[in-house]
Design an enzyme around this catalytic site. Structure first.
Site, PDB file in Angstrom:
ATOM      1  N   ARG A  40      -3.894 -17.513  -0.399  1.00 55.62           N
ATOM      2  CA  ARG A  40      -2.712 -18.250  -0.989  1.00 55.62           C
ATOM      3  C   ARG A  40      -2.927 -19.849  -0.878  1.00 55.62           C
ATOM      4  O   ARG A  40      -2.546 -20.542  -1.583  1.00 55.62           O
ATOM      5  CB  ARG A  40      -1.305 -17.547  -0.205  1.00 55.62           C
ATOM      6  CG  ARG A  40      -0.919 -16.329  -0.620  1.00 55.62           C
ATOM      7  CD  ARG A  40       0.275 -15.913  -0.023  1.00 55.62           C
ATOM      8  NE  ARG A  40       1.067 -14.686  -0.618  1.00 55.62           N
ATOM      9  CZ  ARG A  40       1.637 -13.998   0.261  1.00 55.62           C
ATOM     10  NH1 ARG A  40       2.181 -14.398   1.365  1.00 55.62           N
ATOM     11  NH2 ARG A  40       2.246 -12.983  -0.364  1.00 55.62           N
ATOM     12  N   LYS A 208       6.797   3.197   1.485  1.00 56.52           N
ATOM     13  CA  LYS A 208       8.179   3.699   0.974  1.00 56.52           C
ATOM     14  C   LYS A 208       8.413   3.838  -0.489  1.00 56.52           C
ATOM     15  O   LYS A 208       8.163   2.961  -1.232  1.00 56.52           O
ATOM     16  CB  LYS A 208       9.237   2.996   1.837  1.00 56.52           C
ATOM     17  CG  LYS A 208       9.034   2.992   3.243  1.00 56.52           C
ATOM     18  CD  LYS A 208       9.885   2.225   4.013  1.00 56.52           C
ATOM     19  CE  LYS A 208      10.220   2.104   5.342  1.00 56.52           C
ATOM     20  NZ  LYS A 208      11.200   1.504   5.851  1.00 56.52           N
ATOM     21  N   GLY A 362       0.328  -9.160  -2.529  1.00 62.90           N
ATOM     22  CA  GLY A 362       0.554  -8.401  -1.202  1.00 62.90           C
ATOM     23  C   GLY A 362      -0.641  -7.669  -0.809  1.00 62.90           C
ATOM     24  O   GLY A 362      -1.746  -8.454  -0.593  1.00 62.90           O
ATOM     25  N   GLY A 386       6.146  -8.776  -3.539  1.00 64.75           N
ATOM     26  CA  GLY A 386       7.698  -8.776  -4.143  1.00 64.75           C
ATOM     27  C   GLY A 386       8.019  -9.372  -5.531  1.00 64.75           C
ATOM     28  O   GLY A 386       8.676  -8.743  -6.515  1.00 64.75           O
TER      29      GLY A 386
END
Length: 405
Positions: A40, A208, A362, A386
């Protein structure tokens, strides 16, 4: 809506002006506080260099971790300031606070082509406040660092889906523009969202189902195939009647997965074998087993080799691939094979099939670097997990909308 871009600001001239930049420096640190993946930081350099070369007085805002509105030394941006200094080839001062006396003194003391990094904006609880007035107050303090002739550049794509003071509210206090990184991300991800070439393959992992439910719903209607891996796949397998033993499982999502399988049928591709272990440990024994052969009390930590071949074959036929989420616990070398197989298949598709391949930030982006794969082998590696998912889903990103016209 069209972005107001950094080039528009540069064309107007930045020489001698204070330019406030929101970057995303939420990088991983090891136990000694050293940066383990500077991706990043590297992605921020084109915008910062363009402003510095233009003679701007650059003030950078960023966050690291979740200090929850408190000053916590372990979340200081000091390692980032050192890494930036090295990469820019010039000293990057770190303010002793976020918008206080030291920040103002240092910002006022900048000369043309110099750069200041503010301390972690999340040390101030107003940054993430749900109260509009509190965020606006903090934004005005940040904007004051840019003086009367200042401007704001949004270049932290990893946070543009957040309505936070340094991302959204400050853009309403100053003339505002999208940096090179945000512009590049919106263009690349927008092409996948709006005009994907077919066959279009989506690869989803992560832990998840609940975290990815929205994107599964949104993309299953558009994609030709949706490959499911990572911890979330075991809830799908349980929905098909398999005993996943101690593998990660969301019991409350089994019925939802059954519904998705019924609605989208063959579009959803699931594992046919797994790599299982008796415990969650990098040195655990590894056994390749069929879906109904996971030993009692064991857990699956990766997709198996036959599954990896199936997934690679689906990717090989693609013209567009969007990938978000590892296939297994790639941080453990013994359980990184599935993630590596998917990434290598995408690189091959880019090279051999001219596929447009996007790594959706991510852990997926981190795995590419940790596994030593060629970053240039993909069409685009996003810096925001996200944010990339929400853009692909078609959601409004506040930090993008506020720098658009």
């Amino acid at each position: 809506m069209a972005l107001k871009t950094l080039q528009h600001l540069l064309d107007d001239g930045v020489d001698g002006r204070h330019i406030l930049v929101r970057s995303d420096f939420n990088v991983p640190l090891d136990e000694e506080g050293s940066i383990t993946d500077a991706g990043r930081i590297d992605a921020s350099l084109p915008t910062l260099k363009a402003l510095l070369d233009g003679g701007a007085k650059v003030v950078v805002m960023a966050h690291l971790g979740r200090p929850k509105g408190e000053v916590k030394p372990e979340f200081s941006l000091r390692p980032v300031a050192e890494a930036l200094s090295e990469r820019l080839g010039q000293f990057v001062a770190l303010a002793g606070d976020v918008s206080g006396e030291d920040a103002h003194e240092r910002a006022n003391g900048l000369t043309e082509g110099e750069i200041l990094l503010l301390e972690n904006v999340r040390f101030d609880a107003r940054e993430t406040s749900k109260d509009d007035a509190e965020r606006a107050e903090f934004a005005r303090e940040l904007a004051a660092l840019a003086a009367d002739d200042g401007a704001f550049v949004s270049d932290g794509f990893g946070v543009v889906h957040r309505k936070q003071a340094s991302v959204y509210d400050v853009a309403q206090e100053l003339p505002s523009y999208a940096g090179y990184l945000v512009e590049k991300e919106v263009e690349a991800l927008g092409s996948v969202k709006n005009e994907p070439a077919h066959p279009y393959v989506v690869v989803l992992g992560g832990s998840k189902v609940s975290d990815k439910l929205g994107v599964i719903e949104a993309l299953a209607a558009k994609a030709d195939k949706v490959i499911i891996g990572g911890g979330m796949c075991y809830t799908f397998l349980a929905a098909r009647g398999h005993n996943v033993q101690n593998s990660l499982l969301q019991d409350d999502m089994v019925d939802t997965c059954s519904d998705l399988l019924e609605r989208y049928g063959d579009k959803l591709i699931l594992p046919v074998d797994v790599a299982a272990a008796p415990e969650f440990d990098k040195n655990a024994e590894k056994k390749i087993v069929g879906l109904d052969d996971i030993p009692e009390g064991w857990m699956a930590l990766d997709i198996g080799p036959e599954t990896a071949r199936n997934y690679a074959a689906a990717i090989a036929d693609s013209r567009t691939v969007f990938w978000n989420g590892p296939m297994g616990v790639f941080e453990f070398p013994a359980f990184a094979d599935g993630t590596k197989a998917v990434a290598e298949a995408m690189i091959a598709a880019t090279r051999d099939n001219s596929s447009f391949t996007v790594v959706g930030g991510g852990d997926s982006a981190a795995s590419v670097r940790i596994l030593g794969l060629d970053e240039e082998g993909f069409s685009h590696i996003s810096t925001g997990g996200g944010a990339s998912l929400e853009l692909i889903e078609g959601k409004d990103l506040p930090g993008v909308s506020v720098v658009s016209e």
